[in-house]
Write a protein that holds these residues in place. Structure first.
Motif, PDB file in Angstrom:
ATOM      1  N   MET A 175      16.854 -51.308  -4.433  1.00  0.00           N
ATOM      2  CA  MET A 175      16.232 -50.006  -4.263  1.00  0.00           C
ATOM      3  C   MET A 175      15.021 -49.837  -5.194  1.00  0.00           C
ATOM      4  O   MET A 175      15.074 -50.233  -6.358  1.00  0.00           O
ATOM      5  N   PRO A 176      13.941 -49.251  -4.692  1.00  0.00           N
ATOM      6  CA  PRO A 176      12.813 -48.922  -5.572  1.00  0.00           C
ATOM      7  C   PRO A 176      13.246 -47.914  -6.636  1.00  0.00           C
ATOM      8  O   PRO A 176      14.223 -47.178  -6.457  1.00  0.00           O
ATOM      9  N   ASP A 177      12.505 -47.887  -7.732  1.00  0.00           N
ATOM     10  CA  ASP A 177      12.823 -46.949  -8.811  1.00  0.00           C
ATOM     11  C   ASP A 177      12.260 -45.555  -8.553  1.00  0.00           C
ATOM     12  O   ASP A 177      12.650 -44.599  -9.227  1.00  0.00           O
ATOM     13  N   SER A 178      11.347 -45.428  -7.615  1.00  0.00           N
ATOM     14  CA  SER A 178      10.673 -44.154  -7.385  1.00  0.00           C
ATOM     15  C   SER A 178      11.118 -43.536  -6.061  1.00  0.00           C
ATOM     16  O   SER A 178      11.786 -44.174  -5.244  1.00  0.00           O
ATOM     17  N   GLY A 179      10.725 -42.291  -5.877  1.00  0.00           N
ATOM     18  CA  GLY A 179      11.006 -41.616  -4.621  1.00  0.00           C
ATOM     19  C   GLY A 179      10.120 -42.136  -3.499  1.00  0.00           C
ATOM     20  O   GLY A 179       9.158 -42.879  -3.725  1.00  0.00           O
ATOM     21  N   GLU A 180      10.456 -41.728  -2.275  1.00  0.00           N
ATOM     22  CA  GLU A 180       9.692 -42.145  -1.101  1.00  0.00           C
ATOM     23  C   GLU A 180       9.417 -40.936  -0.218  1.00  0.00           C
ATOM     24  O   GLU A 180      10.335 -40.164   0.097  1.00  0.00           O
ATOM     25  N   ASP A 181       8.159 -40.781   0.154  1.00  0.00           N
ATOM     26  CA  ASP A 181       7.771 -39.796   1.156  1.00  0.00           C
ATOM     27  C   ASP A 181       7.651 -40.531   2.487  1.00  0.00           C
ATOM     28  O   ASP A 181       6.917 -41.515   2.597  1.00  0.00           O
ATOM     29  N   VAL A 182       8.378 -40.058   3.496  1.00  0.00           N
ATOM     30  CA  VAL A 182       8.549 -40.826   4.725  1.00  0.00           C
ATOM     31  C   VAL A 182       7.912 -40.105   5.901  1.00  0.00           C
ATOM     32  O   VAL A 182       8.139 -38.908   6.118  1.00  0.00           O
ATOM     33  N   LEU A 183       7.126 -40.858   6.652  1.00  0.00           N
ATOM     34  CA  LEU A 183       6.588 -40.393   7.926  1.00  0.00           C
ATOM     35  C   LEU A 183       7.528 -40.846   9.032  1.00  0.00           C
ATOM     36  O   LEU A 183       7.864 -42.028   9.129  1.00  0.00           O
ATOM     37  N   VAL A 184       7.966 -39.904   9.853  1.00  0.00           N
ATOM     38  CA  VAL A 184       8.807 -40.192  11.013  1.00  0.00           C
ATOM     39  C   VAL A 184       8.053 -39.739  12.252  1.00  0.00           C
ATOM     40  O   VAL A 184       7.534 -38.620  12.294  1.00  0.00           O
ATOM     41  N   GLU A 190      10.223 -45.541  20.905  1.00  0.00           N
ATOM     42  CA  GLU A 190      11.040 -45.803  19.734  1.00  0.00           C
ATOM     43  C   GLU A 190      10.581 -44.973  18.544  1.00  0.00           C
ATOM     44  O   GLU A 190       9.381 -44.770  18.335  1.00  0.00           O
ATOM     45  N   ILE A 191      11.551 -44.530  17.739  1.00  0.00           N
ATOM     46  CA  ILE A 191      11.234 -43.832  16.498  1.00  0.00           C
ATOM     47  C   ILE A 191      10.723 -44.843  15.480  1.00  0.00           C
ATOM     48  O   ILE A 191      11.288 -45.931  15.324  1.00  0.00           O
ATOM     49  N   GLU A 192       9.660 -44.475  14.774  1.00  0.00           N
ATOM     50  CA  GLU A 192       9.086 -45.325  13.737  1.00  0.00           C
ATOM     51  C   GLU A 192       9.071 -44.560  12.409  1.00  0.00           C
ATOM     52  O   GLU A 192       8.873 -43.348  12.389  1.00  0.00           O
ATOM     53  N   MET A 193       9.295 -45.298  11.330  1.00  0.00           N
ATOM     54  CA  MET A 193       9.243 -44.709   9.993  1.00  0.00           C
ATOM     55  C   MET A 193       8.354 -45.575   9.109  1.00  0.00           C
ATOM     56  O   MET A 193       8.297 -46.784   9.274  1.00  0.00           O
ATOM     57  N   ARG A 194       7.701 -44.930   8.170  1.00  0.00           N
ATOM     58  CA  ARG A 194       6.949 -45.669   7.164  1.00  0.00           C
ATOM     59  C   ARG A 194       6.819 -44.811   5.922  1.00  0.00           C
ATOM     60  O   ARG A 194       6.757 -43.578   6.000  1.00  0.00           O
ATOM     61  N   CYS A 195       6.811 -45.474   4.765  1.00  0.00           N
ATOM     62  CA  CYS A 195       6.586 -44.773   3.510  1.00  0.00           C
ATOM     63  C   CYS A 195       5.100 -44.469   3.352  1.00  0.00           C
ATOM     64  O   CYS A 195       4.248 -45.311   3.639  1.00  0.00           O
ATOM     65  N   LEU A 196       4.815 -43.282   2.867  1.00  0.00           N
ATOM     66  CA  LEU A 196       3.436 -42.845   2.711  1.00  0.00           C
ATOM     67  C   LEU A 196       2.938 -43.120   1.299  1.00  0.00           C
ATOM     68  O   LEU A 196       3.702 -43.054   0.331  1.00  0.00           O
ATOM     69  N   PRO A 197       1.646 -43.398   1.162  1.00  0.00           N
ATOM     70  CA  PRO A 197       1.054 -43.595  -0.160  1.00  0.00           C
ATOM     71  C   PRO A 197       0.898 -42.262  -0.882  1.00  0.00           C
ATOM     72  O   PRO A 197       1.140 -41.199  -0.289  1.00  0.00           O
ATOM     73  N   PRO A 198       0.476 -42.285  -2.143  1.00  0.00           N
ATOM     74  CA  PRO A 198       0.327 -41.030  -2.893  1.00  0.00           C
ATOM     75  C   PRO A 198      -0.538 -40.004  -2.152  1.00  0.00           C
ATOM     76  O   PRO A 198      -1.618 -40.335  -1.668  1.00  0.00           O
ATOM     77  N   GLY A 199      -0.041 -38.797  -2.062  1.00  0.00           N
ATOM     78  CA  GLY A 199      -0.791 -37.725  -1.414  1.00  0.00           C
ATOM     79  C   GLY A 199      -0.683 -37.718   0.096  1.00  0.00           C
ATOM     80  O   GLY A 199      -1.124 -36.758   0.745  1.00  0.00           O
ATOM     81  N   GLY A 200      -0.096 -38.748   0.678  1.00  0.00           N
ATOM     82  CA  GLY A 200      -0.049 -38.858   2.139  1.00  0.00           C
ATOM     83  C   GLY A 200       0.745 -37.750   2.794  1.00  0.00           C
ATOM     84  O   GLY A 200       0.358 -37.227   3.848  1.00  0.00           O
ATOM     85  N   ALA A 201       1.875 -37.377   2.182  1.00  0.00           N
ATOM     86  CA  ALA A 201       2.695 -36.312   2.761  1.00  0.00           C
ATOM     87  C   ALA A 201       1.936 -34.990   2.751  1.00  0.00           C
ATOM     88  O   ALA A 201       1.932 -34.253   3.743  1.00  0.00           O
ATOM     89  N   ARG A 202       1.288 -34.696   1.654  1.00  0.00           N
ATOM     90  CA  ARG A 202       0.526 -33.443   1.570  1.00  0.00           C
ATOM     91  C   ARG A 202      -0.641 -33.458   2.552  1.00  0.00           C
ATOM     92  O   ARG A 202      -0.946 -32.444   3.180  1.00  0.00           O
ATOM     93  N   PHE A 203      -1.282 -34.599   2.700  1.00  0.00           N
ATOM     94  CA  PHE A 203      -2.421 -34.734   3.610  1.00  0.00           C
ATOM     95  C   PHE A 203      -1.997 -34.499   5.061  1.00  0.00           C
ATOM     96  O   PHE A 203      -2.595 -33.680   5.776  1.00  0.00           O
TER      97      PHE A 203
END
Length: 252
Positions: A175-184, A190-203
């Motif tokens: 497991m990573p040590d940090s949190g993850e902001d996820v785009l679904v 098909e459902i796709e998921m990916r972790c967003l880079p810094p600021g990506g969720a807010r953007f």
């Protein structure tokens, strides 16, 4: 006895059989009502279990069903469509003190609900990179985006996507040590998921709110490490763009 009293008694085993429910001989229909009540509760618990399989795996079936029964008693369904049932379950999990030993459990539930919403969202036809070709550099800050209806964002201080993947057998147990902001999202079938880079969720959340590109970027820049170009690349790679136009124009 009215409908509300009957519904309350159905979902709460501690309540007595409603008055007026009688056997053919005039005696209270206690046994029949209890069988019916148990069947209703079990079906609702099963619906929650089907919608949150990783949450169930993380805490085990017995604890999950105990927790789900408490949820069902406090949150009766508002729709006959069971796939819509459970929207408030992640919040319930977050406030369920017996689950405090698994602090990331509520965020995993939020991710699973986001996946369900994305699955049932309206279909849309994503645009490719050519949708940006007709705009000049001076117009980019004024662009407004319609993102596909299935777009969801889950922000977590835990590595929530990694936890989910590890428990469905498609990820690593490291497991990573940090949190993850996820785009679904579900750009196609098909459902796709990916972790967003810094600021990506807010953007992306700002774009979902109708904020034009320049302003959305300014809001996202509050996060250290935000890069506009990489986040626009994500919009295109994840096939999130349904429509784009200058802010203020009539949307098609």
């Amino acid at each position: 006895m009215n409908q509300e009293q009957f519904a309350a008694a159905i979902l709460n085993p501690e309540l007595p059989v409603p008055e007026g429910l009688l056997q053919p001989d005039g005696s209270p229909a206690t046994r029949r009502f209890n069988v019916y009540r148990n069947n209703v509760i079990v079906s609702l618990v099963d619906a929650i279990a089907d919608g949150f399989p990783v949450v169930r795996k993380l805490v085990g079936d017995d604890f999950f069903r105990f927790m789900a029964r408490r949820y069902v008693a406090a949150n009766p369904p508002r729709s006959p469509l069971l796939f819509l049932y459970g929207q408030s379950f992640p919040k319930f999990v977050a406030e369920f003190s017996a689950a405090d030993s698994v602090p990331y459990l509520a965020d995993v539930a939020r991710l699973e609900w986001a996946r369900r919403e994305a699955y049932h969202a309206a279909d849309a036809l994503p645009r490719d990179a050519g949708c940006l070709a007709g705009f000049g550099a001076d117009e980019f800050p004024l662009l407004a985006f319609d993102l596909i209806p299935s777009t969801r964002i889950v922000v977590s201080r835990f590595p929530v996507q990694s936890i989910w993947l590890a428990n469905v057998g498609t990820g690593t147990t490291e497991m990573p040590d940090s949190g993850e902001d996820v785009l679904v999202a579900r750009p196609e079938m098909e459902i796709e998921m990916r972790c967003l880079p810094p600021g990506g969720a807010r953007f992306i959340n700002a774009l979902l709110d109708g904020t034009e590109l320049g302003r959305a970027a300014s809001l996202a820049e509050l996060a250290e490490g935000f890069e506009l170009s990489s986040n626009i690349t994500i919009l295109l790679q994840a096939r999130l763009i349904q429509n784009v136009q200058l802010a203020g124009e009539t949307r098609q």
